[in-house]
Design a protein around this motif. Structure first.
Motif, PDB file in Angstrom:
ATOM      1  N   VAL A 143       0.853  -1.191   0.000  1.00 55.61           N
ATOM      2  CA  VAL A 143       0.000   0.000   0.000  1.00 55.61           C
ATOM      3  C   VAL A 143       0.887   1.240   0.000  1.00 55.61           C
ATOM      4  O   VAL A 143       1.797   1.351   0.817  1.00 55.61           O
ATOM      5  N   ILE A 144       0.604   2.156  -0.930  1.00 57.70           N
ATOM      6  CA  ILE A 144       1.399   3.381  -1.063  1.00 57.70           C
ATOM      7  C   ILE A 144       0.475   4.570  -0.811  1.00 57.70           C
ATOM      8  O   ILE A 144      -0.581   4.666  -1.429  1.00 57.70           O
ATOM      9  N   LYS A 145       0.889   5.428   0.102  1.00 60.40           N
ATOM     10  CA  LYS A 145       0.016   6.542   0.494  1.00 60.40           C
ATOM     11  C   LYS A 145       0.746   7.870   0.408  1.00 60.40           C
ATOM     12  O   LYS A 145       1.842   8.013   0.955  1.00 60.40           O
ATOM     13  N   ALA A 146       0.098   8.835  -0.229  1.00 63.20           N
ATOM     14  CA  ALA A 146       0.574  10.220  -0.129  1.00 63.20           C
ATOM     15  C   ALA A 146       0.396  10.620   1.328  1.00 63.20           C
ATOM     16  O   ALA A 146      -0.663  10.387   1.912  1.00 63.20           O
ATOM     17  N   SER A 147       1.426  11.235   1.937  1.00 66.02           N
ATOM     18  CA  SER A 147       1.333  11.539   3.366  1.00 66.02           C
ATOM     19  C   SER A 147       0.328  12.654   3.656  1.00 66.02           C
ATOM     20  O   SER A 147      -0.356  12.629   4.675  1.00 66.02           O
ATOM     21  N   GLY A 148       0.207  13.594   2.764  1.00 68.28           N
ATOM     22  CA  GLY A 148      -0.657  14.760   3.010  1.00 68.28           C
ATOM     23  C   GLY A 148      -2.106  14.517   2.618  1.00 68.28           C
ATOM     24  O   GLY A 148      -2.497  13.397   2.291  1.00 68.28           O
ATOM     25  N   GLU A 183       5.895  13.454   0.419  1.00 69.52           N
ATOM     26  CA  GLU A 183       6.329  12.413   1.349  1.00 69.52           C
ATOM     27  C   GLU A 183       5.369  11.236   1.161  1.00 69.52           C
ATOM     28  O   GLU A 183       4.170  11.460   1.010  1.00 69.52           O
ATOM     29  N   VAL A 184       5.885  10.009   1.149  1.00 66.70           N
ATOM     30  CA  VAL A 184       4.979   8.864   1.029  1.00 66.70           C
ATOM     31  C   VAL A 184       5.197   7.896   2.182  1.00 66.70           C
ATOM     32  O   VAL A 184       6.289   7.808   2.750  1.00 66.70           O
ATOM     33  N   VAL A 185       4.113   7.195   2.498  1.00 66.22           N
ATOM     34  CA  VAL A 185       4.182   6.101   3.456  1.00 66.22           C
ATOM     35  C   VAL A 185       3.959   4.825   2.660  1.00 66.22           C
ATOM     36  O   VAL A 185       2.996   4.738   1.892  1.00 66.22           O
ATOM     37  N   ILE A 186       4.859   3.864   2.808  1.00 64.13           N
ATOM     38  CA  ILE A 186       4.674   2.560   2.158  1.00 64.13           C
ATOM     39  C   ILE A 186       4.376   1.560   3.266  1.00 64.13           C
ATOM     40  O   ILE A 186       5.132   1.432   4.232  1.00 64.13           O
ATOM     41  N   GLU A 187       3.222   0.915   3.140  1.00 60.53           N
ATOM     42  CA  GLU A 187       2.695   0.093   4.232  1.00 60.53           C
ATOM     43  C   GLU A 187       2.516  -1.346   3.824  1.00 60.53           C
ATOM     44  O   GLU A 187       2.192  -1.641   2.669  1.00 60.53           O
ATOM     45  N   ASP A 188       2.595  -2.239   4.803  1.00 57.60           N
ATOM     46  CA  ASP A 188       2.210  -3.632   4.581  1.00 57.60           C
ATOM     47  C   ASP A 188       0.713  -3.681   4.315  1.00 57.60           C
ATOM     48  O   ASP A 188      -0.059  -2.925   4.916  1.00 57.60           O
ATOM     49  N   PHE A 189       0.333  -4.577   3.436  1.00 57.00           N
ATOM     50  CA  PHE A 189      -1.092  -4.784   3.157  1.00 57.00           C
ATOM     51  C   PHE A 189      -1.700  -5.580   4.310  1.00 57.00           C
ATOM     52  O   PHE A 189      -1.161  -6.593   4.722  1.00 57.00           O
ATOM     53  N   LEU A 190      -2.845  -5.108   4.803  1.00 56.10           N
ATOM     54  CA  LEU A 190      -3.551  -5.828   5.864  1.00 56.10           C
ATOM     55  C   LEU A 190      -4.820  -6.453   5.288  1.00 56.10           C
ATOM     56  O   LEU A 190      -5.642  -5.740   4.718  1.00 56.10           O
ATOM     57  N   PRO A 191      -5.009  -7.755   5.444  1.00 53.50           N
ATOM     58  CA  PRO A 191      -6.271  -8.354   5.026  1.00 53.50           C
ATOM     59  C   PRO A 191      -7.329  -8.115   6.099  1.00 53.50           C
ATOM     60  O   PRO A 191      -6.996  -7.716   7.217  1.00 53.50           O
ATOM     61  N   GLY A 192      -8.580  -8.338   5.771  1.00 53.56           N
ATOM     62  CA  GLY A 192      -9.634  -8.256   6.780  1.00 53.56           C
ATOM     63  C   GLY A 192     -10.809  -7.435   6.318  1.00 53.56           C
ATOM     64  O   GLY A 192     -10.945  -7.120   5.139  1.00 53.56           O
ATOM     65  N   GLU A 193     -11.677  -7.112   7.283  1.00 54.65           N
ATOM     66  CA  GLU A 193     -12.880  -6.327   7.000  1.00 54.65           C
ATOM     67  C   GLU A 193     -12.740  -4.970   7.674  1.00 54.65           C
ATOM     68  O   GLU A 193     -12.347  -4.876   8.830  1.00 54.65           O
ATOM     69  N   GLU A 194     -13.094  -3.915   6.931  1.00 58.87           N
ATOM     70  CA  GLU A 194     -12.937  -2.563   7.472  1.00 58.87           C
ATOM     71  C   GLU A 194     -14.183  -2.092   8.188  1.00 58.87           C
ATOM     72  O   GLU A 194     -15.294  -2.479   7.841  1.00 58.87           O
ATOM     73  N   ALA A 195     -13.990  -1.237   9.165  1.00 59.60           N
ATOM     74  CA  ALA A 195     -15.114  -0.556   9.808  1.00 59.60           C
ATOM     75  C   ALA A 195     -14.644   0.814  10.262  1.00 59.60           C
ATOM     76  O   ALA A 195     -13.442   1.038  10.450  1.00 59.60           O
TER      77      ALA A 195
END
Ligand code: AMP
Ligand code: GLY
Length: 428
Positions: A143-148, A183-195
């Motif tokens: 997962v790649i996220k723009a920080s702002g 600035e970017v945050v690169i994250e591990d992918f998390l499986p599951g259900e969102e709430a």
């Protein structure tokens, strides 16, 4: 004398807030800036942009309002709360320093890591070459996220390395989301259900709202690019009482304490985007404001007067407050302009709003709409949030789509499967 309230913003969330605030016996008048065509039917609208901090401050002072409720993230991150507080005006919305929980994903992820609050593993980068090198050795999905701030769109869940590298290029090099991508945050992918679990926070105490579930992807079955949210419902069956209690103990309270320790006490609504998997709860994101469209179904279920809750949050006095909820299910279907979250048209005349006005249990919250001489026309990507209240999810879904089917404009689009997870659970 009743209160004079200024609501900042002009989307579906703000329409729901205005509807609920205007219903309070404590309130004399509601001013909204800038508002939209639906809000105009319920309150006075003033053409000041939500992100115009100086303009909003001047409006609050000129109109001598008693309370300002800030809807969107941009004025929070821009410091509007601080400026209002400095002038002695009560404000619902966190300070600029506290809004960094939403405004900087790099800050948020670093805070969670330092205080051991459960979240996805991550690295932060300001150098595209280093980010690319990291991506080359990261497992996919990633997962790649723009920080702002990027209006809910600056997140790319890449299932292949090629997609990941292209996504990084779009965020960091092409700057598709502007400076948010510096600035970017690169994250591990998390499986599951969102709430989504939203809570009122007065600096110390946490008073949860009813749980909700959002549908961020544009396409049915949660496919396609992320949007600001294509529909939502409340309650979220996945967030039962036990999980809600754990989310408060494991995530919300530790975060609120961490923010106080960091000298950034949090006052306002804290929105936790959670991932639930095999009994574990982790944070995907924090927002420093009410969710859009979660607020529409949540407020439709709120029986209590919202205004004392907003005031108690603003003044650090949530102790002893309780919220009374309608047991029924509320479900909101977002109708958007065709093309959203990409390029879309504006100015299309919306037909059928009168046909749904009298429908029992239905409320149409406006988002991107504008009143013109030719009638109400589209003026944004997300245009309407058609919200229904009924005994169970299937019934709320049926009622919401019955209303949706009476409304149309050239190129209108909506997902037809809002609430599918909960409907599936109900059937089982
Ligand atoms: P965010 O704005 O950070 O919540 O990200 C938007 C959406 O991307 C979330 O609602 C999830 O659907 C997805 N997402 C974000 N982070 C992750 C993650 N670490 N693992 C899996 N999906 C994610
Ligand atoms: N619906 C997601 C958000 O408000 O950020």
């Amino acid at each position: 004398m009743g209160l004079k309230v200024l609501v900042v913003g002009g989307g579906g969330r703000e329409h729901a807030l205005v509807w609920k605030i205007a219903a309070s016996p404590l309130v004399d008048s509601v001013i909204v800036a800038p508002g939209n065509a639906g809000i105009r039917e319920e309150a006075e609208c003033v053409p000041v942009a939500a992100e115009d901090v100086a303009g909003q401050l001047a409006l609050a002072l000129a109109r001598k309002v008693d309370l300002v409720v800030i809807g969107p993230e941009a004025p929070l991150v821009g410091g509007l709360s601080d400026q209002l507080r400095a002038r002695g005006i009560a404000v619902f919305g966190p300070s600029q320093a506290a809004a960094a929980l939403e405004g900087s994903k790099a800050f948020m992820k670093d805070l969670l890591a330092r205080y051991r609050i459960p979240s996805a593993g991550h690295r932060t980068f300001t150098d595209p070459t280093e980010a690319l090198a990291h991506l080359r050795v990261s497992p996919v999905p990633v997962v790649i996220k723009a920080s702002g701030l990027a209006a809910g769109k600056g997140v790319i869940v890449a299932t292949t390395r090629a997609e990941a590298e292209a996504g990084l290029g779009r965020i960091m090099v092409e700057r598709e989301f502007g400076e948010a991508g510096a600035e970017v945050v690169i994250e591990d992918f998390l499986p599951g259900e969102e709430a989504s679990l939203l809570a009122l926070v007065d600096g110390e105490r946490v008073l949860p709202l009813a749980g909700a579930q959002d549908h961020k992807a544009v396409g049915e079955g949660d496919r396609g690019p992320n949007t600001g949210g294509m529909g939502a419902y409340s309650p979220a069956p996945v967030l039962d009482a036990a999980l809600t209690a754990r989310a408060i103990d494991e995530i919300l309270l530790p975060t609120v304490r961490a923010m106080a320790r960091e000298g950034r006490p949090y006052r306002g609504v804290l929105y936790a985007g959670l991932m639930i998997h095999e009994g574990g709860i982790r944070v995907l994101e924090f927002n420093a404001r009410f969710g859009d469209p979660e607020t529409q179904p949540i407020l439709m279920r709120m029986r209590s007067d919202l205004v004392p809750l907003l005031l108690a949050t603003a003044t650090g006095s949530l102790a002893g407050q309780v919220i009374d909820w309608d047991e029924r299910v509320a479900l909101c279907v977002v109708m958007s302009a065709g093309g959203y979250p990409g390029a879309y048209k504006k100015g299309d005349r919306i037909e059928g709003l009168e046909a749904v006005r009298g429908m029992a249990g239905v409320k149409v919250f406006h988002a991107g709409t504008e009143a013109t001489e030719a009638g109400i026309v589209t003026a944004g990507g997300r245009v309407l949030g058609v919200t229904a209240l009924a005994d169970d999810v299937a019934a709320a879904q049926g009622l919401a789509y019955a209303a949706v089917d009476r409304i149309r404009w050239r190129g209108s689009y909506c997902r037809r499967d809002i609430g599918y997870r909960a409907v599936g659970r109900e059937k089982r």
